[in-house]
Design a protein around this motif. Sequence first.
Motif, PDB file in Angstrom:
ATOM      1  N   VAL A  85       0.852  -1.184   0.000  1.00  0.00           N
ATOM      2  CA  VAL A  85       0.000   0.000   0.000  1.00  0.00           C
ATOM      3  C   VAL A  85       0.887   1.233   0.000  1.00  0.00           C
ATOM      4  N   ARG A  86       0.627   2.139  -0.946  1.00  0.00           N
ATOM      5  CA  ARG A  86       1.387   3.388  -0.990  1.00  0.00           C
ATOM      6  C   ARG A  86       0.685   4.419  -0.119  1.00  0.00           C
ATOM      7  N   GLU A  87       1.438   5.073   0.732  1.00  0.00           N
ATOM      8  CA  GLU A  87       0.900   6.136   1.576  1.00  0.00           C
ATOM      9  C   GLU A  87       1.157   7.458   0.872  1.00  0.00           C
ATOM     10  N   ASP A  88       0.108   8.191   0.578  1.00  0.00           N
ATOM     11  CA  ASP A  88       0.224   9.484  -0.073  1.00  0.00           C
ATOM     12  C   ASP A  88      -0.278  10.550   0.895  1.00  0.00           C
ATOM     13  N   PRO A  89       0.617  11.438   1.368  1.00  0.00           N
ATOM     14  CA  PRO A  89       0.192  12.445   2.350  1.00  0.00           C
ATOM     15  C   PRO A  89      -0.898  13.375   1.813  1.00  0.00           C
ATOM     16  N   ALA A  90      -0.861  13.685   0.531  1.00  0.00           N
ATOM     17  CA  ALA A  90      -1.891  14.563  -0.039  1.00  0.00           C
ATOM     18  C   ALA A  90      -3.255  13.883   0.021  1.00  0.00           C
ATOM     19  N   LEU A  91      -3.290  12.587  -0.269  1.00  0.00           N
ATOM     20  CA  LEU A  91      -4.555  11.858  -0.205  1.00  0.00           C
ATOM     21  C   LEU A  91      -5.036  11.737   1.234  1.00  0.00           C
ATOM     22  N   ALA A  92      -4.124  11.554   2.169  1.00  0.00           N
ATOM     23  CA  ALA A  92      -4.511  11.447   3.574  1.00  0.00           C
ATOM     24  C   ALA A  92      -5.133  12.756   4.053  1.00  0.00           C
ATOM     25  N   ALA A  93      -4.552  13.881   3.654  1.00  0.00           N
ATOM     26  CA  ALA A  93      -5.100  15.184   4.048  1.00  0.00           C
ATOM     27  C   ALA A  93      -6.462  15.412   3.411  1.00  0.00           C
ATOM     28  N   GLU A  94      -6.580  15.042   2.143  1.00  0.00           N
ATOM     29  CA  GLU A  94      -7.862  15.199   1.457  1.00  0.00           C
ATOM     30  C   GLU A  94      -8.929  14.303   2.085  1.00  0.00           C
ATOM     31  N   ARG A 101     -13.783  13.608   5.285  1.00  0.00           N
ATOM     32  CA  ARG A 101     -14.458  12.982   6.427  1.00  0.00           C
ATOM     33  C   ARG A 101     -15.089  14.048   7.326  1.00  0.00           C
ATOM     34  N   SER A 102     -14.359  15.133   7.539  1.00  0.00           N
ATOM     35  CA  SER A 102     -14.894  16.230   8.354  1.00  0.00           C
ATOM     36  C   SER A 102     -16.128  16.833   7.705  1.00  0.00           C
ATOM     37  N   GLN A 103     -16.069  17.021   6.407  1.00  0.00           N
ATOM     38  CA  GLN A 103     -17.212  17.585   5.685  1.00  0.00           C
ATOM     39  C   GLN A 103     -18.414  16.646   5.757  1.00  0.00           C
ATOM     40  N   VAL A 104     -18.182  15.360   5.626  1.00  0.00           N
ATOM     41  CA  VAL A 104     -19.276  14.389   5.701  1.00  0.00           C
ATOM     42  C   VAL A 104     -19.901  14.410   7.096  1.00  0.00           C
ATOM     43  N   GLU A 105     -19.086  14.518   8.140  1.00  0.00           N
ATOM     44  CA  GLU A 105     -19.630  14.585   9.504  1.00  0.00           C
ATOM     45  C   GLU A 105     -20.522  15.809   9.676  1.00  0.00           C
ATOM     46  N   ARG A 106     -20.076  16.968   9.173  1.00  0.00           N
ATOM     47  CA  ARG A 106     -20.891  18.182   9.278  1.00  0.00           C
ATOM     48  C   ARG A 106     -22.202  18.020   8.520  1.00  0.00           C
ATOM     49  N   LEU A 107     -22.135  17.429   7.335  1.00  0.00           N
ATOM     50  CA  LEU A 107     -23.354  17.223   6.549  1.00  0.00           C
ATOM     51  C   LEU A 107     -24.301  16.241   7.229  1.00  0.00           C
ATOM     52  N   GLU A 108     -23.756  15.210   7.865  1.00  0.00           N
ATOM     53  CA  GLU A 108     -24.605  14.256   8.591  1.00  0.00           C
ATOM     54  C   GLU A 108     -25.303  14.942   9.762  1.00  0.00           C
ATOM     55  N   ASP A 109     -24.582  15.824  10.470  1.00  0.00           N
ATOM     56  CA  ASP A 109     -25.208  16.562  11.573  1.00  0.00           C
ATOM     57  C   ASP A 109     -26.350  17.439  11.064  1.00  0.00           C
ATOM     58  N   ARG A 110     -26.127  18.124   9.957  1.00  0.00           N
ATOM     59  CA  ARG A 110     -27.176  18.969   9.386  1.00  0.00           C
ATOM     60  C   ARG A 110     -28.360  18.128   8.935  1.00  0.00           C
ATOM     61  N   LEU A 111     -28.085  16.965   8.366  1.00  0.00           N
ATOM     62  CA  LEU A 111     -29.154  16.087   7.910  1.00  0.00           C
ATOM     63  C   LEU A 111     -29.986  15.583   9.086  1.00  0.00           C
ATOM     64  N   ARG A 112     -29.323  15.269  10.217  1.00  0.00           N
ATOM     65  CA  ARG A 112     -30.065  14.828  11.403  1.00  0.00           C
ATOM     66  C   ARG A 112     -31.031  15.911  11.870  1.00  0.00           C
ATOM     67  N   VAL A 113     -30.577  17.168  11.858  1.00  0.00           N
ATOM     68  CA  VAL A 113     -31.436  18.278  12.269  1.00  0.00           C
ATOM     69  C   VAL A 113     -32.616  18.407  11.311  1.00  0.00           C
ATOM     70  N   LEU A 114     -32.351  18.327  10.020  1.00  0.00           N
ATOM     71  CA  LEU A 114     -33.435  18.430   9.043  1.00  0.00           C
ATOM     72  C   LEU A 114     -34.420  17.278   9.164  1.00  0.00           C
ATOM     73  N   GLU A 115     -33.929  16.076   9.427  1.00  0.00           N
ATOM     74  CA  GLU A 115     -34.823  14.931   9.610  1.00  0.00           C
ATOM     75  C   GLU A 115     -35.685  15.118  10.850  1.00  0.00           C
ATOM     76  N   ARG A 116     -35.088  15.660  11.923  1.00  0.00           N
ATOM     77  CA  ARG A 116     -35.856  15.893  13.146  1.00  0.00           C
ATOM     78  C   ARG A 116     -36.948  16.928  12.892  1.00  0.00           C
ATOM     79  N   ILE A 117     -36.610  17.992  12.160  1.00  0.00           N
ATOM     80  CA  ILE A 117     -37.603  19.016  11.852  1.00  0.00           C
ATOM     81  C   ILE A 117     -38.716  18.439  10.994  1.00  0.00           C
ATOM     82  N   ALA A 118     -38.367  17.618  10.026  1.00  0.00           N
ATOM     83  CA  ALA A 118     -39.367  17.067   9.105  1.00  0.00           C
ATOM     84  C   ALA A 118     -40.279  16.051   9.779  1.00  0.00           C
ATOM     85  N   THR A 119     -39.772  15.333  10.775  1.00  0.00           N
ATOM     86  CA  THR A 119     -40.580  14.271  11.384  1.00  0.00           C
ATOM     87  C   THR A 119     -41.276  14.700  12.668  1.00  0.00           C
ATOM     88  N   ASP A 120     -40.864  15.809  13.275  1.00  0.00           N
ATOM     89  CA  ASP A 120     -41.526  16.292  14.497  1.00  0.00           C
ATOM     90  C   ASP A 120     -42.889  16.892  14.155  1.00  0.00           C
TER      91      ASP A 120
END
Length: 86
Positions: free
Chosen positions: A40-49, A54-73
């Motif tokens: 396996v080749r380790e590429d620092p640029a790919l690791a940073a990306e 991953r951080s962006q996906v976590e933020r989007l998942e948090d926003r989606l949870r809020v929207l789902e709560r609003i839609a189902t409440d």
Amino acid sequence: MALLIPIVAISIGPIAWVANNWIRAKHGYPLESRKGGVTVREDPALAAENAALRSQVERLEDRLRVLERIATDPAERTAREIEALR
């Protein structure tokens, strides 16, 4: 002619292995050794990306949870919470 067929048959294996590893390396997949191990080749640029994505996906998942709560409440509870914030 009879000698040519076994020679071609024997030489196809290594050629296919080289072609397979060339394609895998070109697309960033792990490379296989002749003994079956994986390199396996380790590429620092790919690791940073990957970390940024991953951080962006976590933020989007948090926003989606809020929207789902609003839609189902129920609407009245959402209205009460909005009024409580004012």
